[in-house]
Design a protein around this motif. Sequence first.
Motif: not given
Length: 209
Positions: A141-149, A163-165, A198-208
């Motif tokens: 995806a285009p430049m993700m995440p940006t975190f406002g940068v 990151a939302g994308l 946030w990415l670690r959290g997303l991975a943990a949610d997916g593993a569960g």
Amino acid sequence: MAVLTEPMLEHMVDIGVAATGDETVQLPGIRLVDHLGSILFVAASQNNGYGYYGRDSIGLGRQLLGAGGRCLDLCCSTGCQTAVLAATAESVVSVEIDASLAPLFELNMCLNGVRSRVEPRWSDVREVEFDEPFDVVAVNAPMMPTFGVFDLPWLVDGGVDGAGLLKGILGRVPLAANGRLMATSMIPGNAAELQIDWLRGLAADGAGR
């Protein structure tokens, strides 16, 4: 160049990606590359918008070599990762929001003899519906995440919250058992402190699940 046969050149002129004159051929804004064994038309060097192709594209492609089963290529652009996947996979669904890339995408698939195994969907990756799980998923995806940068002019802007994308994409993609998701991203920080909680959290949610 031998790959530019007369019928292909005529087709490229018809779809507006080539121009001819005085025994010359111009390909404004695009170039021909060898992407891990696939011959593809992509954006010209330093073009970070339409048909983008860079080192991250090559790095992601290396991880996709030999993929099998049912595959998904998100933000597929002109199809460089689709071609790699389709070379060995049973089928590939490719999603891209910019429908102006469709002529080059179709040309690339036909050029590499994989069109019959590819299903392109010209839609927003955050909205397209997936009815079955995938064995391999590729995301560039285009430049993700940006975190406002926003002071990185050599990359495409992924929006106010890149990151939302990424979350919006990954949270909706069904993976098969033992399926693999391969993504490349730009993350601010350094080796000691990357902003990826946030990415670690997303991975943990997916593993569960």
